[in-house]
Design a protein around this motif. Structure first.
Motif, PDB file in Angstrom:
ATOM      1  N   GLY A  22      29.387  22.666  23.945  1.00 55.23           N
ATOM      2  CA  GLY A  22      28.480  22.559  25.312  1.00 55.23           C
ATOM      3  C   GLY A  22      28.816  21.430  26.120  1.00 55.23           C
ATOM      4  N   THR A  23      29.168  20.190  25.596  1.00 55.53           N
ATOM      5  CA  THR A  23      29.675  19.266  26.392  1.00 55.53           C
ATOM      6  C   THR A  23      31.097  19.245  26.554  1.00 55.53           C
ATOM      7  N   LYS A  24      31.643  18.990  27.946  1.00 53.41           N
ATOM      8  CA  LYS A  24      33.062  19.197  28.370  1.00 53.41           C
ATOM      9  C   LYS A  24      33.399  17.923  29.400  1.00 53.41           C
ATOM     10  N   ILE A  25      34.511  17.213  28.796  1.00 50.80           N
ATOM     11  CA  ILE A  25      34.837  16.137  29.380  1.00 50.80           C
ATOM     12  C   ILE A  25      36.270  16.122  29.612  1.00 50.80           C
ATOM     13  N   LEU A  26      36.748  15.232  30.640  1.00 50.31           N
ATOM     14  CA  LEU A  26      38.090  15.077  30.822  1.00 50.31           C
ATOM     15  C   LEU A  26      38.333  13.452  30.209  1.00 50.31           C
ATOM     16  N   ILE A  27      39.483  13.151  29.971  1.00 47.14           N
ATOM     17  CA  ILE A  27      39.904  11.953  29.602  1.00 47.14           C
ATOM     18  C   ILE A  27      41.013  11.902  30.525  1.00 47.14           C
ATOM     19  N   ASP A  28      41.093  10.929  31.887  1.00 48.08           N
ATOM     20  CA  ASP A  28      41.812  10.600  32.641  1.00 48.08           C
ATOM     21  C   ASP A  28      41.925  11.727  33.794  1.00 48.08           C
ATOM     22  N   ALA A  29      42.268  11.575  34.982  1.00 47.81           N
ATOM     23  CA  ALA A  29      42.638  12.476  35.990  1.00 47.81           C
ATOM     24  C   ALA A  29      43.769  12.112  36.842  1.00 47.81           C
ATOM     25  N   GLY A  30      44.871  11.988  36.344  1.00 46.45           N
ATOM     26  CA  GLY A  30      46.207  11.397  36.781  1.00 46.45           C
ATOM     27  C   GLY A  30      46.904  12.368  37.518  1.00 46.45           C
ATOM     28  N   PHE A  31      46.360  13.189  38.227  1.00 43.20           N
ATOM     29  CA  PHE A  31      46.977  14.226  39.250  1.00 43.20           C
ATOM     30  C   PHE A  31      46.100  14.427  40.456  1.00 43.20           C
ATOM     31  N   SER A  32      46.549  15.273  41.225  1.00 41.04           N
ATOM     32  CA  SER A  32      45.626  15.667  42.517  1.00 41.04           C
ATOM     33  C   SER A  32      44.556  16.490  41.827  1.00 41.04           C
ATOM     34  N   ALA A  33      43.178  16.684  42.546  1.00 44.33           N
ATOM     35  CA  ALA A  33      42.204  17.355  42.299  1.00 44.33           C
ATOM     36  C   ALA A  33      42.735  18.784  41.937  1.00 44.33           C
ATOM     37  N   LYS A  34      43.482  19.507  42.922  1.00 40.76           N
ATOM     38  CA  LYS A  34      44.086  20.874  42.847  1.00 40.76           C
ATOM     39  C   LYS A  34      44.914  20.998  41.834  1.00 40.76           C
ATOM     40  N   ARG A  35      45.606  20.104  41.340  1.00 39.52           N
ATOM     41  CA  ARG A  35      46.545  20.244  40.150  1.00 39.52           C
ATOM     42  C   ARG A  35      45.752  20.346  38.636  1.00 39.52           C
ATOM     43  N   ILE A  36      44.669  19.321  38.869  1.00 41.62           N
ATOM     44  CA  ILE A  36      43.674  19.210  37.594  1.00 41.62           C
ATOM     45  C   ILE A  36      43.067  20.692  37.516  1.00 41.62           C
ATOM     46  N   GLU A  37      42.352  21.160  38.596  1.00 44.68           N
ATOM     47  CA  GLU A  37      41.685  22.382  38.717  1.00 44.68           C
ATOM     48  C   GLU A  37      42.662  23.637  38.148  1.00 44.68           C
ATOM     49  N   TYR A  38      43.926  23.653  38.473  1.00 45.52           N
ATOM     50  CA  TYR A  38      44.975  24.525  38.146  1.00 45.52           C
ATOM     51  C   TYR A  38      45.300  24.438  36.757  1.00 45.52           C
ATOM     52  N   LEU A  39      45.403  23.202  36.124  1.00 45.58           N
ATOM     53  CA  LEU A  39      45.701  22.964  34.658  1.00 45.58           C
ATOM     54  C   LEU A  39      44.468  23.519  33.772  1.00 45.58           C
ATOM     55  N   LEU A  40      43.444  23.078  34.199  1.00 46.86           N
ATOM     56  CA  LEU A  40      42.076  23.750  33.545  1.00 46.86           C
ATOM     57  C   LEU A  40      42.008  25.195  33.545  1.00 46.86           C
ATOM     58  N   GLY A  41      42.375  25.910  34.565  1.00 48.78           N
ATOM     59  CA  GLY A  41      42.377  27.448  34.602  1.00 48.78           C
ATOM     60  C   GLY A  41      43.511  27.860  33.704  1.00 48.78           C
ATOM     61  N   GLU A  42      44.588  27.072  33.563  1.00 45.18           N
ATOM     62  CA  GLU A  42      45.507  27.754  32.427  1.00 45.18           C
ATOM     63  C   GLU A  42      44.929  27.711  31.184  1.00 45.18           C
ATOM     64  N   ILE A  43      44.204  26.923  30.749  1.00 42.00           N
ATOM     65  CA  ILE A  43      43.151  27.242  29.477  1.00 42.00           C
ATOM     66  C   ILE A  43      41.903  27.720  29.526  1.00 42.00           C
ATOM     67  N   GLY A  44      41.660  28.200  30.613  1.00 48.18           N
ATOM     68  CA  GLY A  44      40.745  29.346  30.659  1.00 48.18           C
ATOM     69  C   GLY A  44      39.255  28.189  31.061  1.00 48.18           C
ATOM     70  N   LYS A  45      39.374  27.091  31.731  1.00 50.35           N
ATOM     71  CA  LYS A  45      38.228  26.431  32.035  1.00 50.35           C
ATOM     72  C   LYS A  45      38.225  26.268  33.520  1.00 50.35           C
ATOM     73  N   SER A  46      36.790  25.940  33.919  1.00 48.03           N
ATOM     74  CA  SER A  46      36.503  25.604  35.267  1.00 48.03           C
ATOM     75  C   SER A  46      36.299  24.073  35.553  1.00 48.03           C
ATOM     76  N   PRO A  47      36.480  23.546  36.522  1.00 48.53           N
ATOM     77  CA  PRO A  47      35.852  22.068  36.810  1.00 48.53           C
ATOM     78  C   PRO A  47      34.615  22.059  36.996  1.00 48.53           C
ATOM     79  N   LYS A  48      33.847  23.322  37.358  1.00 52.43           N
ATOM     80  CA  LYS A  48      32.300  23.272  37.466  1.00 52.43           C
ATOM     81  C   LYS A  48      31.755  23.240  36.340  1.00 52.43           C
ATOM     82  N   GLU A  49      32.394  23.307  35.192  1.00 53.00           N
ATOM     83  CA  GLU A  49      31.811  23.266  33.893  1.00 53.00           C
ATOM     84  C   GLU A  49      32.117  21.918  33.302  1.00 53.00           C
TER      85      GLU A  49
END
Length: 263
Positions: A22-49
């Motif tokens: 249940g704990t969900k973290i990012l290590i680094d955020a070296g892209f635009s927020a829009k790109r990170i949100e897209y990449l998370l979506g590609e693995i079935g995850k949401s930034p809201k999580e």
């Protein structure tokens, strides 16, 4: 689902995702927020999580989207004092309660994870790698370091997953188009690990217990995925490690999620 995933890795941007109980973290955020949100979506995850973002250092290929991600999704950002000093001018305004400062070299418990930020050697203010302990698993994330000293080598041993820098091929760097001062920076003890250095570090760390090894942070100019993998594979094989049976060896993708492991 408990997951380790490299969202994207390379000299143009880096971000990793870890989820456990249940704990969900990012290590680094070296892209635009829009790109990170897209990449998370590609693995079935949401930034809201997400519960937080942990930062290795302030360079843009690791911190570009931090401020926007924090403001948009109300995310705490964890970094040491030195990194925060450098981030303040680049991130924009962050809510006071989302500025989290840790001490390098000291464990911190975050949700279901025990996280150890370790001192590395790079031309940033106070850069770190991360070792994450979850259940009976140990994950090492080590990039942006010019050398691996004895302390780092000791700390990373026994990991089940290694996300290890293999930034450049030394000959390609020497003969390549970079200006001479930049070549010296990359090759220095405060620069980046080469394919050969990465192979030597892994040879010392690996136990041949089917560890997952992902080579990352490759230079687009002075390396290729094929060369990086071949260099490491050949070196480990020469020392008697069966890279087809004893470990899982792969190269992190520059543009898309890779290294997705169920924990």
């Amino acid at each position: 689902m408990d997951t380790f995933a490299i969202l994207s890795s390379g000299s143009s941007g880096n971000s990793l995702f870890v989820e456990y109980k249940g704990t969900k973290i990012l290590i680094d955020a070296g892209f635009s927020a829009k790109r990170i949100e897209y990449l998370l979506g590609e693995i079935g995850k949401s930034p809201k999580e997400l519960d937080a973002i942990f930062v290795t250092h302030e360079h843009a290929d690791h911190s570009k989207g931090l401020g926007t991600m924090s403001r948009k999704h109300n995310l705490p950002i964890y970094a040491n004092n030195g990194t925060w000093q450098s981030l303040v001018k680049n991130c924009g305004k962050i809510k006071e309660e989302n500025i989290k400062v840790f001490d390098t070299g000291k464990f911190l418990s975050f949700g279901s994870m025990d996280i150890l930020p370790i001192k590395i050697h790079h031309d940033a203010k106070e850069p770190v790698g991360y070792i994450i302990y979850i259940g009976n698993k140990k994950i090492t994330m080590l990039t942006d370091t010019g050398i691996v000293d004895e302390k780092i080598a000791y700390e990373i041993k026994g990991s089940d997953i290694y996300y290890m820098e293999a930034n450049h091929d030394l000959e390609a760097l020497k003969r390549g188009p970079y200006p001479y001062p930049l070549k010296l920076r990359v090759m220095s003890n405060m620069g980046h690990l080469s394919n050969d250095q990465s192979a030597e570090v892994l040879a010392d760390a690996l136990e041949g217990k089917r560890e997952h090894v992902y080579l990352g942070h490759l230079s687009e100019t002075n390396n290729t995925p094929e060369l990086s993998r071949l260099t490491v594979d050949n070196y480990l094989t020469s020392l008697g490690l069966d890279t087809k049976k004893d470990i899982v060896l792969d190269v992190a993708d520059r543009h898309n999620p890779s290294g997705i492991v169920k924990l």
